[in-house]
Write a protein that holds these residues in place. Structure first.
Motif, PDB file in Angstrom:
ATOM      1  N   SER A  38     -45.938-101.941-138.159  1.00  5.19           N
ATOM      2  CA  SER A  38     -46.814-102.872-138.587  1.00  5.19           C
ATOM      3  C   SER A  38     -47.974-101.692-138.895  1.00  5.19           C
ATOM      4  N   HIS A  64     -42.972-102.751-143.363  1.00  8.06           N
ATOM      5  CA  HIS A  64     -44.204-101.490-143.437  1.00  8.06           C
ATOM      6  C   HIS A  64     -43.784-100.124-143.679  1.00  8.06           C
ATOM      7  N   SER A  93     -50.814 -99.549-146.160  1.00  5.25           N
ATOM      8  CA  SER A  93     -49.336-100.215-146.141  1.00  5.25           C
ATOM      9  C   SER A  93     -48.443-100.442-146.735  1.00  5.25           C
TER      10      SER A  93
END
Length: 510
Positions: free
Chosen positions: A104, A411, A422
């Motif tokens: 992430s 991600h 991202s």
């Protein structure tokens, strides 16, 4: 009579999140909350990276102080803060196969609920939400076209509001759920406990990195944790009311010294329970947060964070239906997707050490799942997903899913016009087709959805690794839903890309 597309009842974390996500999608929304603001006794404090991903998309994450990368919530059994420390207890057993991948762009956040709620409220107001504090729902009736709400302000003035849809985020006792006759099942009520919120200079005891403490003394057992802003909460193991002198004495016992200044702020009463509503909707009314599921506080963040993602899941579906781009049948997938997640988290809480002794059979035969799988790899199975069969596990790490429909899109860092983003930043606004082969572009254009071409629109640092993360061959494509979950995938290029995509989108929109 006033009208609104959506009425949200309840102005806590979940209700405010619902109002925010809807306003961000341009859906006029009225939120009513009977209290003048946040509770003086905050409850939640830990917010997961997934929650921060959702807040990042709507412009809030930058206002929330992040926790350092690699942080984990640590708990120790102690005699007192200043006394003997016995041992730490992990939330999840150590995993020798733990991944070193970055899942992430966000870390989690540790901020008290009464500090986060105003941030959500302010952002929702910026986006046009109509938030009415000190306004109570006194009656709700629904028919085939919507719901009629009778409201009363604190000054006694009453009004009537008509809404096409209603979100009940009115807490674990949920008068709306009770009025609808929706039952609940699960582990049930565990116990009722009291707490005291206080302020004291105890930061020195946090230097070891432990922030939660199970106090164990002869004749005294309690739980102590910090809100990270000078405030601490001491939760007793009983439902006994104590006067100020007794509370001060108990706080002193938990600290292990009486020479520090202690300011008692307020007290609280908590019902620890684990109950899941038998259904998350009835007609045009949808349950979210504690109204839909109550789970005891846990280091996995399975309470407030689960409710916030309820609101996120529901918001895009309401937006699609209200815009006329999807049929109302899409709303049936809210229960189909979110209720199994609530049950999964219910099981996982009681499988772990923190609550295993109180499971009462609720975790029998349950395998503890990897934290990253629980955080980033829960699986949705519904009519709004094509290709997620019952043979698949309920959760897995993103690299194990490799772009599996029903899982959160992975991600990866990409360059777009010189800006590092991202892949998650490409999603959440609307439907997105991500592909490498240009032959998909006419199909996306024909359907009016955004197309992102790998190697042209976005430049991944490693094109092959992004294709692998999405589970695609060179000619394949992945259709990402407006909540950032994979709705459909064609691993390679079909003979008729336009027909394949048209059929898939029609099926997903029902």
């Amino acid at each position: 009579m006033e009208t609104t597309p959506v009425l949200v009842v309840g102005g806590g974390l979940v209700g405010l999140s619902a109002s925010l996500f809807l306003a961000w999608r341009g859906i006029p929304t009225v939120l009513v909350e009977r209290h003048p603001g946040s509770s003086p006794h905050p409850r939640a404090i830990g917010y997961t990276p997934r929650t921060l991903e959702l807040l990042r998309a709507v412009g809030v994450a930058g206002r929330v102080p992040p926790i350092p990368p690699g942080f984990r919530l640590r708990r120790a059994r102690v005699e007192s803060l200043a006394g003997k420390w016995f041992e730490e207890s992990p939330w999840t057993p150590e995993n020798a196969r733990k991944s070193t991948l970055e899942y992430s762009p966000c870390t989690g956040a540790a901020v008290a609920q009464d500090r986060l709620e105003p941030l959500l409220r302010d952002r929702a107001l910026e986006l046009g939400a109509d938030i009415r504090l000190e306004t109570e729902l006194i009656r709700l009736e629904q028919d085939a076209e919507g719901g009629t709400a009778w409201l009363r302000r604190r000054d006694g003035a009453e009004s009537t509001l008509r809404a096409a849809y209603v979100i009940a985020a009115d807490g674990h006792r949920s008068p709306i759920r009770e009025a609808l006759g929706i039952g609940r099942t699960g582990r049930g009520h565990m116990r009722t406990v009291r707490s005291v919120l206080f302020r004291a200079p105890l930061d020195a005891y946090l230097e070891a990195g432990v922030t939660q403490f199970q106090i164990e003394q002869e004749g005294f057992s309690a739980f102590l944790t910090t809100y990270g802003d000078g405030r601490w909460v001491l939760i007793f193991s009983d439902d006994q009311q104590r006067d100020e002198a007794t509370l001060r004495a108990m706080v002193g016992k938990a600290i292990g010294r009486t020479d520090l200044p202690v300011e008692l702020i307020t007290t609280g009463r908590w019902e620890l329970s684990a109950l899941i509503a038998d259904r998350f909707s009835s007609g045009r009314v949808f349950l979210a947060g504690d109204a839909a599921h109550t789970l005891p506080p846990s280091r996995g963040g399975y309470g407030a964070n689960t409710g916030i993602e309820d609101a996120h899941n529901l918001a895009w579906k309401l937006a699609e239906v209200l815009a006329g781009t999807s049929t109302p049948a899409l709303l049936d997938t809210y229960d189909a997707e979110r209720r199994p997640i609530a049950w999964l988290r219910h099981q996982q809480i009681f499988a772990r050490n923190d609550y295993k002794a109180e499971a009462a059979g609720a975790s029998e035969g349950v395998r503890i799942l990897d934290d990253d799988a629980m955080e980033f790899g829960q699986l949705y199975r519904s009519a709004a997903v094509l290709g997620a069969g019952d043979d698949l596990p309920p959760a897995a790490r993103p690299e194990e899913w490799a772009g599996q429909p029903g899982a959160r899109a992975p991600h990866a860092w990409v360059d777009r016009g010189g800006e590092r983003l991202s892949t998650l930043d490409l999603f959440q606004r609307g439907w997105v087709l991500i592909a490498e082969d240009e032959r998909w572009l006419p199909a996306a254009k024909h359907l009016g959805i955004e197309a992102v071409r790998i190697g042209v629109d976005v430049l991944p640092s490693e094109p092959e690794s992004l294709r692998k993360a999405l589970g695609l061959e060179q000619g394949g494509a992945s259709l990402i839903r407006p909540d950032g979950y994979v709705g459909w995938r064609s691993v390679d290029l079909p003979e008729d890309p336009r027909g394949a995509l048209t059929d898939a989108l029609a099926a997903l929109r029902r």
